[in-house]
Design a protein around this motif. Structure first.
Motif, mmCIF file in Angstrom:
data_model
loop_
_atom_site.group_PDB
_atom_site.id
_atom_site.type_symbol
_atom_site.label_atom_id
_atom_site.label_comp_id
_atom_site.label_asym_id
_atom_site.label_seq_id
_atom_site.Cartn_x
_atom_site.Cartn_y
_atom_site.Cartn_z
ATOM 1 N N GLU A 109 38.193 50.388 38.597
ATOM 2 C CA GLU A 109 38.786 50.277 37.263
ATOM 3 C C GLU A 109 37.753 50.536 36.176
ATOM 4 O O GLU A 109 38.030 51.201 35.178
ATOM 5 C CB GLU A 109 39.431 48.896 37.071
ATOM 6 C CG GLU A 109 40.704 48.709 37.860
ATOM 7 C CD GLU A 109 41.752 49.765 37.580
ATOM 8 O OE1 GLU A 109 41.985 50.098 36.395
ATOM 9 O OE2 GLU A 109 42.331 50.288 38.548
ATOM 10 N N HIS A 110 36.540 50.035 36.383
ATOM 11 C CA HIS A 110 35.455 50.243 35.420
ATOM 12 C C HIS A 110 35.156 51.731 35.264
ATOM 13 O O HIS A 110 35.046 52.248 34.150
ATOM 14 C CB HIS A 110 34.204 49.488 35.887
ATOM 15 C CG HIS A 110 32.964 49.829 35.135
ATOM 16 N ND1 HIS A 110 32.732 49.365 33.864
ATOM 17 C CD2 HIS A 110 31.900 50.596 35.468
ATOM 18 C CE1 HIS A 110 31.567 49.831 33.444
ATOM 19 N NE2 HIS A 110 31.044 50.580 34.408
ATOM 20 N N GLN A 147 37.555 46.356 41.212
ATOM 21 C CA GLN A 147 37.087 46.179 39.835
ATOM 22 C C GLN A 147 36.159 47.313 39.426
ATOM 23 O O GLN A 147 36.227 47.817 38.304
ATOM 24 C CB GLN A 147 36.378 44.834 39.671
ATOM 25 C CG GLN A 147 37.309 43.649 39.744
ATOM 26 C CD GLN A 147 36.568 42.332 39.742
ATOM 27 O OE1 GLN A 147 35.365 42.273 39.836
ATOM 28 N NE2 GLN A 147 37.335 41.241 39.641
ATOM 29 N N THR A 167 37.868 43.240 46.535
ATOM 30 C CA THR A 167 38.180 42.920 45.136
ATOM 31 C C THR A 167 37.101 43.482 44.214
ATOM 32 O O THR A 167 37.408 44.056 43.165
ATOM 33 C CB THR A 167 38.289 41.387 44.957
ATOM 34 O OG1 THR A 167 39.225 40.886 45.893
ATOM 35 C CG2 THR A 167 38.731 41.032 43.554
ATOM 36 N N ASP A 168 35.838 43.332 44.613
ATOM 37 C CA ASP A 168 34.734 43.881 43.817
ATOM 38 C C ASP A 168 34.849 45.398 43.693
ATOM 39 O O ASP A 168 34.632 45.971 42.615
ATOM 40 C CB ASP A 168 33.385 43.523 44.436
ATOM 41 C CG ASP A 168 33.074 42.029 44.358
ATOM 42 O OD1 ASP A 168 33.742 41.325 43.557
ATOM 43 O OD2 ASP A 168 32.172 41.580 45.092
#
Length: 152
Positions: free
Chosen positions: A57-58, A54, A50-51
């Motif tokens: 996406e960043h 993210q 999950t990290d």
């Protein structure tokens, strides 16, 4: 069949069922633990995954922002021209301040220090000079002092 035989048969079936359930659960867990990941893959925890999503996406957002920034043409600064009149007795500080005021140079002190480092403060020539903000410090200094460019 009598009661005792039925109870014995039921007890045996119950014990066998419990043993089979235990074996099945043990095999499933041990197979999962014993099976190494396929070649070229690694196992990660769900929180780590999950990290990573993210973070992806960043970075995608940063990339898009940079793409937009690059797509917009940079603003062109207007070329500023100045006619600098150097009179007899003017100091290099006065000349520098006039050029800073006309926005030909950014910092009068920096330009004056440049002249000082080159030992050109006393070489400033009287006259009328056409200067632009596109000229570098060296070019301006060479123009107003009459010194030729350094050959290296």
């Amino acid at each position: 069949m009598d009661r005792r035989t039925t109870r014995l048969l039921a007890s045996i079936l119950l014990v066998v069922a419990v043993i089979l359930i235990g074996i099945k659960n043990f095999q499933t867990k041990s197979e999962a633990a014993a099976t190494p990941p396929k070649k070229g893959y690694i196992e990660v925890k769900k929180t780590t995954y999950t990290d990573l999503e993210q973070e992806v996406e960043h970075w995608k957002q940063k990339y898009e922002d940079l793409k937009k920034k690059k797509a917009t043409p940079p603003e062109k600064t207007a070329v500023k021209t100045m006619h600098l009149y150097i009179n007899d007795g003017m100091t290099s500080k006065e000349v520098s301040k006039q050029m800073e005021k006309a926005k030909i140079i950014k910092d009068a002190n920096e330009f004056n220090d440049y002249l000082s480092a080159k030992k050109w403060q006393q070489s400033i020539q009287i006259g009328d000079y056409k200067l632009t903000n596109e000229m570098g410090m060296q070019e301006i200094a060479e123009t107003i002092t009459g010194n030729l460019p350094d050959k290296q």
